[in-house]
Design an enzyme around this catalytic site. Sequence first.
Site, PDB file in Angstrom:
ATOM      1  N   LEU A 142       1.234  -1.081  -0.194  1.00 56.80           N
ATOM      2  CA  LEU A 142      -0.252  -0.025  -0.026  1.00 56.80           C
ATOM      3  C   LEU A 142       1.117   1.226   0.780  1.00 56.80           C
ATOM      4  O   LEU A 142       1.017   2.093   1.355  1.00 56.80           O
ATOM      5  CB  LEU A 142      -1.129   0.130   1.184  1.00 56.80           C
ATOM      6  CG  LEU A 142      -1.692   0.507   0.988  1.00 56.80           C
ATOM      7  CD1 LEU A 142      -3.585   0.792  -0.156  1.00 56.80           C
ATOM      8  CD2 LEU A 142      -2.660   1.418   2.734  1.00 56.80           C
ATOM      9  N   GLY A 143       1.514   1.624  -1.179  1.00 57.66           N
ATOM     10  CA  GLY A 143       2.469   2.053  -1.468  1.00 57.66           C
ATOM     11  C   GLY A 143       1.871   4.069  -2.183  1.00 57.66           C
ATOM     12  O   GLY A 143       1.261   3.829  -1.770  1.00 57.66           O
ATOM     13  N   ARG A 144       2.178   4.028  -3.220  1.00 57.77           N
ATOM     14  CA  ARG A 144       1.879   5.266  -3.400  1.00 57.77           C
ATOM     15  C   ARG A 144       0.707   5.105  -4.276  1.00 57.77           C
ATOM     16  O   ARG A 144      -0.339   5.670  -4.583  1.00 57.77           O
ATOM     17  CB  ARG A 144       3.105   6.465  -4.806  1.00 57.77           C
ATOM     18  CG  ARG A 144       3.310   7.149  -3.576  1.00 57.77           C
ATOM     19  CD  ARG A 144       5.048   7.230  -4.190  1.00 57.77           C
ATOM     20  NE  ARG A 144       5.962   6.771  -4.538  1.00 57.77           N
ATOM     21  CZ  ARG A 144       7.213   6.373  -4.813  1.00 57.77           C
ATOM     22  NH1 ARG A 144       8.196   6.972  -3.458  1.00 57.77           N
ATOM     23  NH2 ARG A 144       8.180   5.134  -4.991  1.00 57.77           N
ATOM     24  N   ILE A 145       1.237   3.692  -5.228  1.00 54.24           N
ATOM     25  CA  ILE A 145       0.317   3.522  -6.445  1.00 54.24           C
ATOM     26  C   ILE A 145      -1.087   2.554  -5.613  1.00 54.24           C
ATOM     27  O   ILE A 145      -2.049   2.887  -6.120  1.00 54.24           O
ATOM     28  CB  ILE A 145       0.566   2.088  -7.328  1.00 54.24           C
ATOM     29  CG1 ILE A 145       2.446   3.184  -8.326  1.00 54.24           C
ATOM     30  CG2 ILE A 145       0.080   1.746  -8.249  1.00 54.24           C
ATOM     31  CD1 ILE A 145       2.754   2.156  -8.877  1.00 54.24           C
ATOM     32  N   SER A 164       1.652  -4.498   3.807  1.00 47.63           N
ATOM     33  CA  SER A 164       3.600  -4.152   3.483  1.00 47.63           C
ATOM     34  C   SER A 164       3.913  -3.799   5.145  1.00 47.63           C
ATOM     35  O   SER A 164       3.491  -5.193   5.683  1.00 47.63           O
ATOM     36  CB  SER A 164       2.729  -2.928   3.320  1.00 47.63           C
ATOM     37  OG  SER A 164       2.328  -2.374   4.856  1.00 47.63           O
ATOM     38  N   ARG A 221       6.157  -6.565 -10.306  1.00 45.94           N
ATOM     39  CA  ARG A 221       7.181  -7.251 -11.267  1.00 45.94           C
ATOM     40  C   ARG A 221       6.840  -8.289 -11.183  1.00 45.94           C
ATOM     41  O   ARG A 221       6.553  -9.376 -10.023  1.00 45.94           O
ATOM     42  CB  ARG A 221       8.447  -6.667 -10.251  1.00 45.94           C
ATOM     43  CG  ARG A 221       8.646  -5.789 -11.032  1.00 45.94           C
ATOM     44  CD  ARG A 221       9.596  -5.077 -12.154  1.00 45.94           C
ATOM     45  NE  ARG A 221       9.861  -3.939 -11.892  1.00 45.94           N
ATOM     46  CZ  ARG A 221       9.981  -2.487 -12.465  1.00 45.94           C
ATOM     47  NH1 ARG A 221       8.243  -2.687 -12.697  1.00 45.94           N
ATOM     48  NH2 ARG A 221      10.513  -1.594 -12.988  1.00 45.94           N
ATOM     49  N   ASP A 245       0.336  -8.205 -15.687  1.00 42.89           N
ATOM     50  CA  ASP A 245       1.066  -6.764 -16.638  1.00 42.89           C
ATOM     51  C   ASP A 245       2.237  -7.474 -16.789  1.00 42.89           C
ATOM     52  O   ASP A 245       2.956  -7.127 -17.658  1.00 42.89           O
ATOM     53  CB  ASP A 245       0.504  -6.128 -16.306  1.00 42.89           C
ATOM     54  CG  ASP A 245       1.151  -4.797 -16.925  1.00 42.89           C
ATOM     55  OD1 ASP A 245       1.125  -4.375 -18.479  1.00 42.89           O
ATOM     56  OD2 ASP A 245       1.794  -3.604 -16.766  1.00 42.89           O
ATOM     57  N   GLU A 250       9.564 -11.630 -19.161  1.00 44.01           N
ATOM     58  CA  GLU A 250       9.122 -10.831 -20.342  1.00 44.01           C
ATOM     59  C   GLU A 250      10.298  -9.977 -21.026  1.00 44.01           C
ATOM     60  O   GLU A 250      11.079 -10.119 -20.304  1.00 44.01           O
ATOM     61  CB  GLU A 250       8.291  -9.566 -18.785  1.00 44.01           C
ATOM     62  CG  GLU A 250       8.978  -8.985 -18.622  1.00 44.01           C
ATOM     63  CD  GLU A 250       8.655  -7.362 -17.978  1.00 44.01           C
ATOM     64  OE1 GLU A 250       6.975  -8.340 -17.036  1.00 44.01           O
ATOM     65  OE2 GLU A 250       8.458  -6.607 -17.978  1.00 44.01           O
ATOM     66  N   HIS A 268       2.727  -5.713 -20.181  1.00 43.46           N
ATOM     67  CA  HIS A 268       3.590  -4.557 -19.361  1.00 43.46           C
ATOM     68  C   HIS A 268       3.828  -2.324 -19.696  1.00 43.46           C
ATOM     69  O   HIS A 268       4.293  -2.666 -20.396  1.00 43.46           O
ATOM     70  CB  HIS A 268       5.132  -4.494 -18.764  1.00 43.46           C
ATOM     71  CG  HIS A 268       6.043  -4.045 -17.815  1.00 43.46           C
ATOM     72  ND1 HIS A 268       7.143  -4.440 -17.532  1.00 43.46           N
ATOM     73  CD2 HIS A 268       5.459  -2.674 -16.958  1.00 43.46           C
ATOM     74  CE1 HIS A 268       7.217  -4.075 -16.206  1.00 43.46           C
ATOM     75  NE2 HIS A 268       6.191  -2.963 -16.231  1.00 43.46           N
TER      76      HIS A 268
HETATM   77  O1  A2R Z   1       7.777  -0.457   2.910  1.00 39.83           O
HETATM   78  P1  A2R Z   1       6.241  -0.421   2.815  1.00 39.83           P
HETATM   79  O2  A2R Z   1       5.920  -1.107   4.818  1.00 39.83           O
HETATM   80  O3  A2R Z   1       6.248   0.856   3.315  1.00 39.83           O
HETATM   81  O4  A2R Z   1       5.724  -1.259   2.446  1.00 39.83           O
HETATM   82  C1  A2R Z   1       6.008  -0.766   0.255  1.00 39.83           C
HETATM   83  C2  A2R Z   1       5.506  -2.453   0.010  1.00 39.83           C
HETATM   84  N1  A2R Z   1       7.177  -3.188   0.264  1.00 39.83           N
HETATM   85  C3  A2R Z   1       6.375  -4.274   0.950  1.00 39.83           C
HETATM   86  N2  A2R Z   1       5.053  -4.929   1.052  1.00 39.83           N
HETATM   87  C4  A2R Z   1       5.889  -6.243   2.389  1.00 39.83           C
HETATM   88  N3  A2R Z   1       6.804  -6.744   1.940  1.00 39.83           N
HETATM   89  C5  A2R Z   1       7.782  -6.369   1.466  1.00 39.83           C
HETATM   90  N4  A2R Z   1       9.323  -7.013   1.335  1.00 39.83           N
HETATM   91  C6  A2R Z   1       8.111  -5.436   0.834  1.00 39.83           C
HETATM   92  N5  A2R Z   1       8.908  -4.384   0.025  1.00 39.83           N
HETATM   93  C7  A2R Z   1       8.096  -2.981  -0.572  1.00 39.83           C
HETATM   94  O5  A2R Z   1       5.351  -1.605  -1.216  1.00 39.83           O
HETATM   95  C8  A2R Z   1       5.163  -0.312  -0.058  1.00 39.83           C
HETATM   96  O6  A2R Z   1       3.625   0.441   1.230  1.00 39.83           O
HETATM   97  C9  A2R Z   1       4.797  -0.611  -1.025  1.00 39.83           C
HETATM   98  C10 A2R Z   1       5.892   0.054  -2.457  1.00 39.83           C
HETATM   99  O7  A2R Z   1       5.436   1.391  -2.257  1.00 39.83           O
HETATM  100  P2  A2R Z   1       6.352   2.559  -3.043  1.00 39.83           P
HETATM  101  O8  A2R Z   1       7.961   2.453  -2.357  1.00 39.83           O
HETATM  102  O9  A2R Z   1       5.055   3.986  -3.180  1.00 39.83           O
HETATM  103  O10 A2R Z   1       5.816   2.753  -4.271  1.00 39.83           O
HETATM  104  P3  A2R Z   1       5.436   3.022  -5.760  1.00 39.83           P
HETATM  105  O11 A2R Z   1       5.122   4.209  -6.411  1.00 39.83           O
HETATM  106  O12 A2R Z   1       3.387   2.117  -5.449  1.00 39.83           O
HETATM  107  O13 A2R Z   1       4.815   2.031  -6.892  1.00 39.83           O
HETATM  108  C11 A2R Z   1       4.682   0.596  -6.349  1.00 39.83           C
HETATM  109  C12 A2R Z   1       6.240  -0.716  -7.718  1.00 39.83           C
HETATM  110  C13 A2R Z   1       7.509  -0.088  -8.131  1.00 39.83           C
HETATM  111  O14 A2R Z   1       8.533  -0.493  -7.902  1.00 39.83           O
HETATM  112  C14 A2R Z   1       6.864  -0.953  -9.706  1.00 39.83           C
HETATM  113  O15 A2R Z   1       7.969  -1.878  -9.435  1.00 39.83           O
HETATM  114  C15 A2R Z   1       6.078  -1.093  -9.786  1.00 39.83           C
HETATM  115  O16 A2R Z   1       4.232  -0.651  -8.786  1.00 39.83           O
HETATM  116  O17 A2R Z   1       5.225  -0.422 -10.777  1.00 39.83           O
END
Ligand code: A2R
Length: 307
Positions: A142-145, A164, A221, A245, A250, A268
């Site tokens: 639950l990040g930005r997207i 998360s 991914r 996607d 890929e 993708h």
């Molecule tokens: O680290 P947290 O607690 O804020 O959670 C992040 C979560 N996350 C994970 N959740 C569970 N297990 C993990 N090992 C783990 N690592 C990271 O993914 C956070 O809630 C979310 C990522 O959010 P953002 O950093 O805001 O990324 P955004 O901009 O939403 O893009 C996500 C992905 C990109 O990295 C591309 O691979 C794809 O969407 O386009």
Amino acid sequence: MPDLLQIGGITDAMKARLEAAFTIHQLADFPADKITHVVTNGHDGVNPDLMASLPNLKVISGYGVGYDAIDATEAVRRGIVVTHTPNVLNQEVATTAILLMLSCYREVLRDDAYVRSGDWETNGGAPLTRSADNQTVGILGLGRIGQAIADKLAPWGTNILYHSRTKKDVAYTYYDSLLAMAHDSDVIICITPGGPSTNKIVNAEVMNALGSNGTLINVSRGSVVDETALIEALETGALGWAGLDVFEGEPHVPERLRALPNVTLLPHVGSATHETRTAMGGLTVDNLLQHLKDGTVVTAVPECAGM
Ligand code: A2R
């Protein structure tokens, strides 16, 4: 003019702005010791040997939000700033996730084929489908997207769960266990980053917990989902549907996956609209030009925030 190495494709608009400020080199032939800036994308990234061969590299600007194909820790160690394009693609990727979910629920591909084949005229109305309203959707990441996906699902009467690493200050239900969330969800939408910490976290156990009436959507991914286990689960019916996607290898997509009727497959294209790619391209170039101007960047990846 400073020397920029281009990895992968860029848009005409990006090229025009970059050409005015840099001498652009391609991978086929470039002066390694002169390169100070690199432009790349989420898929190609920068491989470790290439990074090590560029002694004067200062900035790697990634066209995309995911940067798992760039070793950001090693970049920091070498004094290289890595940038990406967060936020400008949130709404588009969220739309893609929901498009895949609706396609699975309402059997868009099946029914499209039903019309095209002439079966409608011959056999009458198509079989009924399932309603996508009032579902329980577990968002993995639950990040930005992920938040944009939750916002777009709210008007559908959706019950939002999320997993998360850390609990967020939101009204949705937090699960510290992905498996427990899968048990309680009709749909799981994967939107974490790639990389070692998320590698195949959606495994056979998680898919079995999601179950035969469950739907798995992946817009993050390919590495996040165990693709072999996914194919098995979809073939046996242990998992009901998948909307994908992204894929492990890929653009190669396994024949067994392509043969399944209960999947919707996209190449993708999560952020791939003219509008969003224009915004992403603009930010990718802004990062490079701002660095030329004053040594700072607009959107460094978190590892490089303090540089
Ligand atoms: O680290 P947290 O607690 O804020 O959670 C992040 C979560 N996350 C994970 N959740 C569970 N297990 C993990 N090992 C783990 N690592 C990271 O993914 C956070 O809630 C979310 C990522 O959010 P953002 O950093 O805001 O990324 P955004 O901009 O939403 O893009 C996500 C992905 C990109 O990295 C591309 O691979 C794809 O969407 O386009």
